[in-house]
Scaffold this motif. Sequence first.
Motif, PDB file in Angstrom:
ATOM      1  N   LEU A  72       0.121  11.959   3.792  1.00 42.15           N
ATOM      2  CA  LEU A  72       0.214  10.563   4.242  1.00 42.15           C
ATOM      3  C   LEU A  72       1.620   9.967   4.120  1.00 42.15           C
ATOM      4  N   LYS A  75       3.125   7.319   6.468  1.00 37.58           N
ATOM      5  CA  LYS A  75       2.032   6.689   7.211  1.00 37.58           C
ATOM      6  C   LYS A  75       1.375   5.564   6.410  1.00 37.58           C
ATOM      7  N   VAL A  76       1.317   5.768   5.090  1.00 37.03           N
ATOM      8  CA  VAL A  76       0.673   4.800   4.194  1.00 37.03           C
ATOM      9  C   VAL A  76       1.584   4.581   2.992  1.00 37.03           C
ATOM     10  N   ILE A  81      -2.174   4.776  -1.610  1.00 34.55           N
ATOM     11  CA  ILE A  81      -2.884   6.037  -1.394  1.00 34.55           C
ATOM     12  C   ILE A  81      -3.835   6.297  -2.567  1.00 34.55           C
ATOM     13  N   ALA A 100      -5.367  -1.501   0.979  1.00 40.41           N
ATOM     14  CA  ALA A 100      -5.353  -0.180   1.625  1.00 40.41           C
ATOM     15  C   ALA A 100      -6.321  -0.101   2.796  1.00 40.41           C
ATOM     16  N   LYS A 101      -7.198  -1.083   2.932  1.00 37.46           N
ATOM     17  CA  LYS A 101      -8.230  -0.999   3.962  1.00 37.46           C
ATOM     18  C   LYS A 101      -7.655  -0.947   5.382  1.00 37.46           C
ATOM     19  N   LYS A 102      -6.485  -1.565   5.575  1.00 39.39           N
ATOM     20  CA  LYS A 102      -5.866  -1.526   6.905  1.00 39.39           C
ATOM     21  C   LYS A 102      -5.401  -0.124   7.274  1.00 39.39           C
ATOM     22  N   TYR A 103      -5.301   0.751   6.259  1.00 42.50           N
ATOM     23  CA  TYR A 103      -4.886   2.139   6.501  1.00 42.50           C
ATOM     24  C   TYR A 103      -6.077   3.091   6.398  1.00 42.50           C
ATOM     25  N   LYS A 105      -8.304   4.347   8.423  1.00 43.31           N
ATOM     26  CA  LYS A 105      -8.439   5.432   9.395  1.00 43.31           C
ATOM     27  C   LYS A 105      -7.501   6.584   9.069  1.00 43.31           C
ATOM     28  N   ALA A 106      -6.248   6.268   8.763  1.00 44.60           N
ATOM     29  CA  ALA A 106      -5.266   7.307   8.441  1.00 44.60           C
ATOM     30  C   ALA A 106      -5.663   8.053   7.165  1.00 44.60           C
ATOM     31  N   ILE A 107      -6.146   7.312   6.173  1.00 45.12           N
ATOM     32  CA  ILE A 107      -6.565   7.932   4.908  1.00 45.12           C
ATOM     33  C   ILE A 107      -7.775   8.833   5.139  1.00 45.12           C
TER      34      ILE A 107
END
Length: 329
Positions: A72, A75-76, A81, A100-103, A105-107
């Motif tokens: 990640l 990206k995050v 993380i 972290a919720k806005k990330y 999908k990436a997580i």
Amino acid sequence: MKAVRVPKSEAEQVRKLAEKLGVKDKSRRITAFGDYVEIPIVDGAEKFFEGYTIVEQKNPVFSKKKNLKEVLKGKVPEELIPTNYKVIGDIVIVKLDEKAKKYAKAIGEALMQINPCKAVWCDFGRFGMKRKPKMELIAGEGSVTEHKENGCRFRLDVTKVMFSLGNQAERMRVAKLVEDGEVVVDMFAGIGYFSIPIAVHSKAKRIYAIEINPDSYHFLLENMRLNGVENIIPILGDSQLVTPEGVADRVVMGHIYCHDYLYAAIRALRGEGIIHYHESTPEAVIDRPIRRVKKACGKMGKNCEILNFKKVKNYSPGVYHVVVDARVY
């Protein structure tokens, strides 16, 4: 740390058996020495490999897991993380910080890259007496899975019922305590967390498995079938109202908020017997569970001997999930 030492010609067969039973230690690598292979297993699984040599690995080789931070990177933000997550069957469950919720999908996609799974769900906690989870899908698809541990199979829907990996050792501990011919009452059976291991690993005469949540009850019936057990009597209802009286040698109270049910547990005993009482308790009042058991016994005109008091796991900062083993007579 235990391992099964087998000839190379039998290694694949034993590896598949360990994985099928859910007792292969995934944190260590399979290693070869000359004509033999050592397959790492979890403690307590030795009995599944009778006829093979069990060794204590003094210098185990640990598996190198892919690093979530590396995947990640860029990206995050690193501080957002997650450092912990759990794998139940082929589903990953993770808790995310509010920021972290806005990330998410990436997580979720990164977790699928690191773990061979079909879906990643974000866990927002459990609510009510039925401990129903609140979950959100962040990657992949599907919520029904089959988890294997200690030679038992548990089918469940992670969006409808809970499953605590941290209670694995406690489930087996109780199963090993059950003596031949005992009658057991499991007052908060869920999907069979305690009832299934007791049925699989002991010679209990009968196990009354009581569950109030229809979703959990559905999977309890499914797991009875999956594990081929026939000595469990499932009961759908509130254990405050439907627990049979005067039948049990042992009562399991596996819910961490069940002190109001102690009287029903005592009435379930056949004159005398063992109660395994669970509670979530702050460190400042760590002896509260013992006091509650003794008080309930006193009110019922019973004597009480505390056989064991232990921490099952950390529940939250300064709060422990504990269990009291009490002989009531």
